[in-house]
Scaffold this motif. Structure first.
Motif, PDB file in Angstrom:
ATOM      1  N   CYS A  82       0.830  -1.280  -0.140  1.00 41.68           N
ATOM      2  CA  CYS A  82      -0.081   0.012  -0.055  1.00 41.68           C
ATOM      3  C   CYS A  82       0.743   1.146   0.047  1.00 41.68           C
ATOM      4  CB  CYS A  82      -1.055  -0.027   1.333  1.00 41.68           C
ATOM      5  SG  CYS A  82      -1.837   1.387   1.380  1.00 41.68           S
ATOM      6  N   SER A  83       0.603   2.319  -0.876  1.00 41.71           N
ATOM      7  CA  SER A  83       1.269   3.343  -0.885  1.00 41.71           C
ATOM      8  C   SER A  83       1.138   4.522   0.456  1.00 41.71           C
ATOM      9  CB  SER A  83       0.893   4.353  -2.056  1.00 41.71           C
ATOM     10  OG  SER A  83      -0.473   4.479  -2.264  1.00 41.71           O
ATOM     11  N   ALA A  84       0.313   4.088   1.175  1.00 43.39           N
ATOM     12  CA  ALA A  84      -0.144   4.647   2.343  1.00 43.39           C
ATOM     13  C   ALA A  84       0.901   4.555   3.532  1.00 43.39           C
ATOM     14  CB  ALA A  84      -1.352   4.828   2.937  1.00 43.39           C
ATOM     15  N   SER A  85       2.092   4.938   3.327  1.00 48.31           N
ATOM     16  CA  SER A  85       3.331   4.155   4.165  1.00 48.31           C
ATOM     17  C   SER A  85       3.109   4.983   5.688  1.00 48.31           C
ATOM     18  CB  SER A  85       4.631   4.809   3.541  1.00 48.31           C
ATOM     19  OG  SER A  85       5.530   4.442   4.300  1.00 48.31           O
TER      20      SER A  85
ATOM     21  N   ARG B   1      -0.154  -3.486   4.269  1.00 46.68           N
ATOM     22  CA  ARG B   1      -0.998  -4.067   3.481  1.00 46.68           C
ATOM     23  C   ARG B   1      -0.696  -4.191   1.993  1.00 46.68           C
ATOM     24  NH1 ARG B   1      -6.696  -3.119   6.853  1.00 46.68           N
ATOM     25  NH2 ARG B   1      -5.913  -3.419   8.998  1.00 46.68           N
ATOM     26  N   THR B   2      -1.313  -5.011   1.098  1.00 49.38           N
ATOM     27  CA  THR B   2      -1.075  -5.058  -0.060  1.00 49.38           C
ATOM     28  C   THR B   2      -1.981  -4.113  -0.919  1.00 49.38           C
ATOM     29  OG1 THR B   2      -0.570  -7.350   0.021  1.00 49.38           O
ATOM     30  CG2 THR B   2      -1.334  -6.813  -1.958  1.00 49.38           C
ATOM     31  N   ALA B   3      -1.452  -3.378  -1.742  1.00 45.04           N
ATOM     32  CA  ALA B   3      -2.277  -2.570  -2.464  1.00 45.04           C
ATOM     33  C   ALA B   3      -3.344  -3.367  -3.587  1.00 45.04           C
ATOM     34  CB  ALA B   3      -1.392  -1.640  -3.474  1.00 45.04           C
ATOM     35  N   VAL B   4      -4.532  -2.670  -3.434  1.00 41.96           N
ATOM     36  CA  VAL B   4      -5.497  -3.475  -4.219  1.00 41.96           C
ATOM     37  C   VAL B   4      -6.128  -2.468  -5.301  1.00 41.96           C
ATOM     38  CG1 VAL B   4      -6.041  -5.124  -2.583  1.00 41.96           C
ATOM     39  CG2 VAL B   4      -7.333  -3.020  -2.598  1.00 41.96           C
TER      40      VAL B   4
END
Length: 231
Positions: free
Chosen positions: A50-53, A57-60
């Protein structure tokens, strides 16, 4: 479908695809894509974080995990530095309660106490010792132990507050009797929190009817005055 021509390349022409040719110089997947859409869909990439560092979690969707994506959809901001709610249901804010949060940070019982008493009364037990069962309309329904079914006229299941009062009185409750919770909490079924009420009324308004009803009521409850007053 015509067999694959041995003179055409054996590998699909789609960029990055190493599948065997199925028809028209493409593998079956890309060939069917061309038939349906006239364009090829890009190959799936490896799962990205996920780009929300620092979210692990995995980006979907759009580079975000599902939780951060929903934040963005609902508020316009993914708020990456605000912690996400952990999986599972939140618990009541009263320490050691352990019941699921119903509303405003409390379980049903403690919320009922806040509404009626202004405080969750955290030190008061939520349920009678050993009580189990389901809750319906705010009251707890329990299985009646076999040795206590003479107090429920043979019923195998009943409302806990009525069963507790029947145990105190050592008799089944009459149809006109109701059990009132003194503190307003329908799940607090301690004997000290329960009061016996009666909805019995005289059938007529003639003096003799009222006198007969009063005598009947006194006869019914007189033996219990000592037991009820001691509680």
């Amino acid at each position: 479908m015509t067999p694959t021509d041995p003179s055409v390349p054996s590998v699909c022409d789609a960029p990055g695809c190493d599948r065997t040719v199925y028809a028209r110089q493409h593998c079956e997947r890309h060939y069917r894509q061309l038939l349906r859409r006239a364009v090829l869909s890009p190959e799936r990439q490896e799962s990205l974080a996920c780009s929300a560092s620092p979210c692990p979690r995995t980006a979907v969707t759009r580079g975000w995990c599902h939780a951060h994506y929903l934040r963005w959809v609902r508020t316009g901001d993914s708020r990456p530095h605000d912690p996400l709610q952990e999986p599972g249901h939140p618990r009541c804010g009263v320490d050691a309660c352990g019941q699921p949060n119903h509303a405003r940070g409390f379980c049903r019982t403690h919320l009922s106490r806040v509404d009626s008493l202004g405080s969750p009364e955290a030190n008061s037990p939520v349920r009678s010792p050993g009580a189990q069962g389901s809750i319906s309309h705010g009251y707890r329904s329990v299985v009646v132990p076999k040795q206590l079914r003479h107090l429920t006229e043979g019923a195998t299941r009943g409302l806990e507050h009525r069963l507790v009062m029947a145990i105190v009185l050592d008799r089944p409750l009459a149809a006109h009797e109701v059990v009132h919770h003194r503190n307003g909490d329908r799940l607090d079924n301690r004997p000290s929190n329960l009061e016996l009420w009666s909805t019995s009324q005289p059938k007529g308004q003639r003096v003799e009817d009222k006198v007969a009803w009063a005598l009947e009521l006194l006869t019914f409850y007189a033996p219990l005055t000592t037991t009820l007053s001691s509680d």
